[in-house]
Motif scaffolding. Structure first.
Motif, PDB file in Angstrom:
ATOM      1  N   MET A   1      -3.691   4.735   0.839  1.00  0.00           N
ATOM      2  CA  MET A   1      -5.020   5.330   0.875  1.00  0.00           C
ATOM      3  C   MET A   1      -4.984   6.782   1.340  1.00  0.00           C
ATOM      4  SD  MET A   1      -7.442   3.762  -0.259  1.00  0.00           S
ATOM      5  CE  MET A   1      -8.711   4.837   0.367  1.00  0.00           C
ATOM      6  N   ARG A   4      -4.824   9.889  -0.777  1.00  0.00           N
ATOM      7  CA  ARG A   4      -6.008  10.317  -1.549  1.00  0.00           C
ATOM      8  C   ARG A   4      -6.992  11.086  -0.681  1.00  0.00           C
ATOM      9  NH1 ARG A   4      -6.961   5.305  -5.649  1.00  0.00           N
ATOM     10  NH2 ARG A   4      -4.807   5.243  -6.302  1.00  0.00           N
ATOM     11  N   ASP A   5      -6.585  11.340   0.551  1.00  0.00           N
ATOM     12  CA  ASP A   5      -7.487  12.030   1.467  1.00  0.00           C
ATOM     13  C   ASP A   5      -7.436  13.535   1.208  1.00  0.00           C
ATOM     14  OD1 ASP A   5      -8.957  12.897   3.675  1.00  0.00           O
ATOM     15  OD2 ASP A   5      -8.362  11.096   4.777  1.00  0.00           O
ATOM     16  N   LYS A   6      -8.611  14.087   0.922  1.00  0.00           N
ATOM     17  CA  LYS A   6      -8.654  15.519   0.592  1.00  0.00           C
ATOM     18  C   LYS A   6      -8.279  16.379   1.794  1.00  0.00           C
ATOM     19  CE  LYS A   6     -11.962  15.016  -3.113  1.00  0.00           C
ATOM     20  NZ  LYS A   6     -13.343  14.697  -3.339  1.00  0.00           N
ATOM     21  N   LYS A  62      -9.297   2.966  11.921  1.00  0.00           N
ATOM     22  CA  LYS A  62     -10.371   2.821  10.924  1.00  0.00           C
ATOM     23  C   LYS A  62     -10.294   1.468  10.211  1.00  0.00           C
ATOM     24  CE  LYS A  62     -10.194   6.510   8.330  1.00  0.00           C
ATOM     25  NZ  LYS A  62     -10.404   7.669   7.463  1.00  0.00           N
ATOM     26  N   ASP A  63      -9.085   1.073   9.843  1.00  0.00           N
ATOM     27  CA  ASP A  63      -8.922  -0.209   9.134  1.00  0.00           C
ATOM     28  C   ASP A  63      -9.399  -1.381   9.983  1.00  0.00           C
ATOM     29  OD1 ASP A  63      -7.897   1.122   7.037  1.00  0.00           O
ATOM     30  OD2 ASP A  63      -5.957   0.109   6.997  1.00  0.00           O
ATOM     31  N   ARG A  66     -13.430  -0.833  10.799  1.00  0.00           N
ATOM     32  CA  ARG A  66     -14.299  -1.058   9.631  1.00  0.00           C
ATOM     33  C   ARG A  66     -14.069  -2.418   8.979  1.00  0.00           C
ATOM     34  NH1 ARG A  66     -14.064   4.884   6.779  1.00  0.00           N
ATOM     35  NH2 ARG A  66     -14.945   6.031   8.519  1.00  0.00           N
ATOM     36  N   VAL A  68     -11.700  -3.712   7.411  1.00  0.00           N
ATOM     37  CA  VAL A  68     -10.948  -3.835   6.152  1.00  0.00           C
ATOM     38  C   VAL A  68      -9.830  -4.864   6.337  1.00  0.00           C
ATOM     39  CG1 VAL A  68      -9.590  -2.580   4.434  1.00  0.00           C
ATOM     40  CG2 VAL A  68     -11.456  -1.436   5.582  1.00  0.00           C
ATOM     41  N   VAL A  69      -9.399  -5.016   7.585  1.00  0.00           N
ATOM     42  CA  VAL A  69      -8.311  -5.966   7.860  1.00  0.00           C
ATOM     43  C   VAL A  69      -8.718  -7.416   7.574  1.00  0.00           C
ATOM     44  CG1 VAL A  69      -7.027  -4.568   9.522  1.00  0.00           C
ATOM     45  CG2 VAL A  69      -8.942  -5.955  10.307  1.00  0.00           C
ATOM     46  N   TYR A  70     -10.015  -7.683   7.470  1.00  0.00           N
ATOM     47  CA  TYR A  70     -10.442  -9.049   7.132  1.00  0.00           C
ATOM     48  C   TYR A  70      -9.841  -9.487   5.798  1.00  0.00           C
ATOM     49  CZ  TYR A  70     -13.999  -9.315  10.831  1.00  0.00           C
ATOM     50  OH  TYR A  70     -14.647  -9.377  12.034  1.00  0.00           O
ATOM     51  N   PHE A  71      -9.755  -8.557   4.870  1.00  0.00           N
ATOM     52  CA  PHE A  71      -9.161  -8.886   3.570  1.00  0.00           C
ATOM     53  C   PHE A  71      -7.668  -9.173   3.714  1.00  0.00           C
ATOM     54  CE2 PHE A  71     -12.808  -6.419   1.877  1.00  0.00           C
ATOM     55  CZ  PHE A  71     -13.355  -7.443   1.123  1.00  0.00           C
ATOM     56  N   LEU A  72      -7.030  -8.426   4.610  1.00  0.00           N
ATOM     57  CA  LEU A  72      -5.578  -8.546   4.737  1.00  0.00           C
ATOM     58  C   LEU A  72      -5.180  -9.811   5.484  1.00  0.00           C
ATOM     59  CD1 LEU A  72      -4.812  -4.852   5.735  1.00  0.00           C
ATOM     60  CD2 LEU A  72      -4.700  -5.875   3.481  1.00  0.00           C
ATOM     61  N   PHE A  82       1.208  -5.807   9.075  1.00  0.00           N
ATOM     62  CA  PHE A  82       0.219  -4.754   8.815  1.00  0.00           C
ATOM     63  C   PHE A  82       0.532  -3.515   9.647  1.00  0.00           C
ATOM     64  CE2 PHE A  82      -3.747  -2.909  10.607  1.00  0.00           C
ATOM     65  CZ  PHE A  82      -4.173  -2.220   9.479  1.00  0.00           C
ATOM     66  N   LYS A  86       1.734   0.001   8.253  1.00  0.00           N
ATOM     67  CA  LYS A  86       0.935   1.204   8.503  1.00  0.00           C
ATOM     68  C   LYS A  86       1.836   2.323   9.047  1.00  0.00           C
ATOM     69  CE  LYS A  86      -3.173   1.535   8.243  1.00  0.00           C
ATOM     70  NZ  LYS A  86      -3.923   2.112   7.105  1.00  0.00           N
TER      71      LYS A  86
ATOM     72  N   LEU B  50      -8.527 -15.288  11.117  1.00  0.00           N
ATOM     73  CA  LEU B  50      -8.951 -14.020  11.728  1.00  0.00           C
ATOM     74  C   LEU B  50      -9.190 -14.181  13.226  1.00  0.00           C
ATOM     75  CD1 LEU B  50     -11.454 -12.705   9.037  1.00  0.00           C
ATOM     76  CD2 LEU B  50      -9.181 -11.849   9.522  1.00  0.00           C
ATOM     77  N   PHE B  76     -10.924 -15.840   0.626  1.00  0.00           N
ATOM     78  CA  PHE B  76     -11.980 -15.610   1.619  1.00  0.00           C
ATOM     79  C   PHE B  76     -12.774 -14.366   1.272  1.00  0.00           C
ATOM     80  CE2 PHE B  76     -12.932 -13.359   5.752  1.00  0.00           C
ATOM     81  CZ  PHE B  76     -14.043 -14.119   6.083  1.00  0.00           C
ATOM     82  N   PRO B  78     -15.451 -12.051   3.178  1.00  0.00           N
ATOM     83  CA  PRO B  78     -16.164 -11.843   4.436  1.00  0.00           C
ATOM     84  C   PRO B  78     -17.614 -11.430   4.220  1.00  0.00           C
ATOM     85  CG  PRO B  78     -14.645 -10.037   4.030  1.00  0.00           C
ATOM     86  CD  PRO B  78     -14.494 -10.985   2.885  1.00  0.00           C
ATOM     87  N   TYR B  82     -15.914  -4.769   3.596  1.00  0.00           N
ATOM     88  CA  TYR B  82     -15.535  -3.354   3.656  1.00  0.00           C
ATOM     89  C   TYR B  82     -14.226  -3.201   2.903  1.00  0.00           C
ATOM     90  CZ  TYR B  82     -18.980  -2.978   7.360  1.00  0.00           C
ATOM     91  OH  TYR B  82     -20.145  -3.007   8.072  1.00  0.00           O
ATOM     92  N   PHE B  83     -14.080  -2.064   2.239  1.00  0.00           N
ATOM     93  CA  PHE B  83     -12.912  -1.875   1.367  1.00  0.00           C
ATOM     94  C   PHE B  83     -12.211  -0.557   1.675  1.00  0.00           C
ATOM     95  CE2 PHE B  83     -16.216  -4.208  -0.846  1.00  0.00           C
ATOM     96  CZ  PHE B  83     -15.547  -5.299  -1.340  1.00  0.00           C
ATOM     97  N   TYR B  84     -11.079  -0.357   0.984  1.00  0.00           N
ATOM     98  CA  TYR B  84     -10.469   0.975   0.953  1.00  0.00           C
ATOM     99  C   TYR B  84     -11.276   1.766  -0.070  1.00  0.00           C
ATOM    100  CZ  TYR B  84      -6.590  -0.800   3.687  1.00  0.00           C
ATOM    101  OH  TYR B  84      -5.831  -1.333   4.689  1.00  0.00           O
ATOM    102  N   ARG B  86     -11.468   4.673  -1.362  1.00  0.00           N
ATOM    103  CA  ARG B  86     -10.992   5.590  -2.418  1.00  0.00           C
ATOM    104  C   ARG B  86     -10.230   4.866  -3.523  1.00  0.00           C
ATOM    105  NH1 ARG B  86      -9.201   8.220   2.013  1.00  0.00           N
ATOM    106  NH2 ARG B  86     -10.805   9.498   2.950  1.00  0.00           N
ATOM    107  N   MET B  87     -10.065   3.565  -3.363  1.00  0.00           N
ATOM    108  CA  MET B  87      -9.432   2.800  -4.449  1.00  0.00           C
ATOM    109  C   MET B  87     -10.486   2.475  -5.498  1.00  0.00           C
ATOM    110  SD  MET B  87      -6.991  -0.078  -2.827  1.00  0.00           S
ATOM    111  CE  MET B  87      -5.459   0.306  -2.021  1.00  0.00           C
ATOM    112  N   LEU B  99      -0.370  -9.073  -2.189  1.00  0.00           N
ATOM    113  CA  LEU B  99      -0.136  -9.607  -0.841  1.00  0.00           C
ATOM    114  C   LEU B  99       0.299 -11.074  -0.862  1.00  0.00           C
ATOM    115  CD1 LEU B  99      -3.239  -8.032   0.923  1.00  0.00           C
ATOM    116  CD2 LEU B  99      -0.894  -7.213   0.983  1.00  0.00           C
ATOM    117  N   GLN B 142     -12.100 -10.514  -5.293  1.00  0.00           N
ATOM    118  CA  GLN B 142     -10.809 -10.456  -4.603  1.00  0.00           C
ATOM    119  C   GLN B 142     -10.455 -11.799  -3.965  1.00  0.00           C
ATOM    120  OE1 GLN B 142     -10.039 -10.513  -1.108  1.00  0.00           O
ATOM    121  NE2 GLN B 142     -12.198 -11.072  -0.734  1.00  0.00           N
TER     122      GLN B 142
END
Lengths: 241, 254
Positions: A1, A4-6, A62-63, A66, A68-72, A82, A86, B50, B76, B78, B82-84, B86-87, B99, B142
């Motif tokens: 990610m 892609r940060d400007k 931030k991950d 926010r 986002v780690v729930y997905f991971l 993770f 990172k 989690l 799952f 949630p 929340y996502f990345y 910029r993807m 994964l 997802q």
């Protein structure tokens, strides 16, 4: 990610612009090689430090913040995987940034003086090691505090890490004793000694780095990073997210 | 089959978020109902790894939920994903797919999932440009990326417009037809009545009812029955508290 940060691109672009400027600085000093190397390596160091501080203190936090780690973590991914991913990912971004800035630097040295700066390459690598340690520290702090606190802590370690050696020497020289000396000793042993990675003076004067010093710095960085990441994993594994 | 056995989650400040919760889920679509803060999300978070339970256990087809192997079987989504940012949606699907063991699903499979949830047209747009409803749909997609046997969806219909809700419910019915099991967290009773085979009612961390929707409703509306059971529980708890206070003051006086 992060690639892609400007903001990252802006920092690298500024870095490249600064290093190109060394062409003009060296003209002012009648094309002196030391001046080109000094400004160039300092520029790479400065812009890499900004990138390391920016990425290290925000990316991991931030991950988590926010969610986002729930997905991971609902997939077959451990928290340690993770965190290590990172760290190595951010190091890779830093390596690419170092390579880009380094290429411009070597191009200028080659153009101005017709030779490749081998010690300069080693100096850039040592700077990279320092920044990797810096990122590990920022991630470690981010596991138990906010991004802002991480910026403050990491910046403090950055500055103290460069004077910690001199601090102990001065404390000995002025005969500091008792609890004050113990405090200086504690800082010396806890805060990483970042001077071990600073060989810019050697590079500027084209003096090769002793192999023993290189090995020691490498082992020092590896040990410190391992400790910091181990601690970060231990804390993060117990954290309610 | 998902089994919860004497599951408890205690927070230092809030006390028990989930209290001695035992349940076996083995129906195609199970609706988990409760008010906001009842403990639904906490149960789901513990199921997908989690959160760590304070005590008790969860198994998915006999595999403890703490075991990473259990995650191969589940998907799952949630609450408020929340996502990345910029993807693009397709990149995020690829990332999620990578994964899993035997990773590297094909783009066609990911595109089919995006089609299924209705955001195929936006597959190459950055997620930061997505509306709330599109994010919900991507969150749903997802969760399907590993072809899971069990889907755990936390408030999946929140933020969707009426047509979006209907489409998502249709997707859930399709998943049922495919033989997957859906565990659905929601506080919207109307949706549960429509799609769920069984429901569980959770209130203040305790399971008040688990069984078929029809048996639970017994001719009344789900909303009416839900309110009755929750209010009856609260009245019982209040009465017990009053008795406890009275006995404590009697002991103090004597």
């Amino acid at each position: 990610m992060e690639i892609r940060d400007k903001i990252l691109y802006a920092i690298v672009a500024f870095g490249i612009f600064y290093i190109v400027l060394t062409l003009f600085f060296s003209q002012l000093t009648l094309g002196e090689l030391q001046m080109t190397k000094s400004f160039g390596l300092a520029g790479i160091y400065f812009f890499n430090a900004i990138i390391a501080l920016f990425l290290g203190t925000t990316s991991f936090y931030k991950d988590v913040d926010r969610k986002v780690v729930y997905f991971l973590f609902s997939k077959p991914v451990t928290r340690a995987q993770f965190l290590l991913g990172k760290f190595f990912g951010l190091c890779l971004v830093l390596l690419v940034a170092s390579a880009m800035l380094g290429l411009v630097y070597f191009g200028i040295v080659l153009y101005e003086h017709g030779g490749f700066d081998f010690v300069g390459l080693l100096a850039i690598f040592m700077q990279f090691l320092e920044m990797a340690l810096f990122i590990a520290f920022a991630i470690f702090v981010s596991t138990f505090s906010s991004s802002l606190v991480s910026i403050v802590f990491t910046s403090a370690v950055f500055f103290i890490g460069h004077v910690v050696s001199a601090l102990l020497t001065d404390a000995k020289a002025i005969g500091l004793g008792g609890i004050q000396y113990r405090l200086v000793q504690l800082i010396y042993y806890v805060v990483p000694n970042l001077e071990k990675f600073d060989i810019r003076d050697l590079a500027i004067h084209s003096v090769p780095m002793p192999l023993a010093s290189f090995g020691l710095a490498l082992a020092y960085a590896a040990a410190y990073i391992t400790l910091l990441l181990g601690g970060a994993i231990w804390i993060f594994d117990r954290k309610e997210i | 089959m998902v089994e919860f056995s004497h599951l408890t989650k205690t927070y230092k400040k809030k006390g028990n978020a989930v209290d001695d919760f035992s349940l076996t889920v083995n129906v195609p679509i199970f609706g988990f109902l409760g008010q906001n803060g009842a403990g639904k999300t906490t149960v789901m978070k513990m199921t997908v790894g989690l959160l760590e339970p304070t005590s008790g256990s969860i198994t998915i087809d006999g595999v403890p939920s703490r075991d990473l192997a259990s995650r191969q079987k589940i998907g799952f989504m949630p609450e408020t994903p929340y996502f990345y940012e910029r993807m693009t949606a397709l990149e995020f699907m690829r990332f999620c797919g990578s994964l899993f063991q035997n990773a590297g699903g094909r783009d066609e499979a990911y595109e089919a999932l995006l089609k299924k949830v209705g955001i195929y047209g936006a597959r190459n747009f950055e997620i930061k440009t997505f509306s709330k409803g599109m994010r919900q749909r991507l969150g749903f997609a997802q969760a399907l990326v590993n072809d899971p046997e069990y889907l755990l969806l936390d408030e999946p219909l929140d933020g969707l417009d009426p047509i979006g809700r209907r489409e998502m419910k249709e997707v859930m019915r399709d998943l049922k037809k495919e033989g997957r099991k859906v565990f659905l967290n929601t506080h919207i009773l109307y949706d549960v009545e429509e799609v769920c085979d069984e429901v569980g009612i959770i209130h203040q961390g305790k399971l008040l009812y688990a069984g078929s929707v029809r048996a639970f409703c017994a001719g009344k509306s789900l909303e009416e029955r839900f309110t009755e059971i929750v209010e009856a529980h609260d009245a019982k708890a209040d009465a017990a508290k009053t008795v406890a206070v009275a006995s404590a003051s009697e002991i103090a006086q004597s």
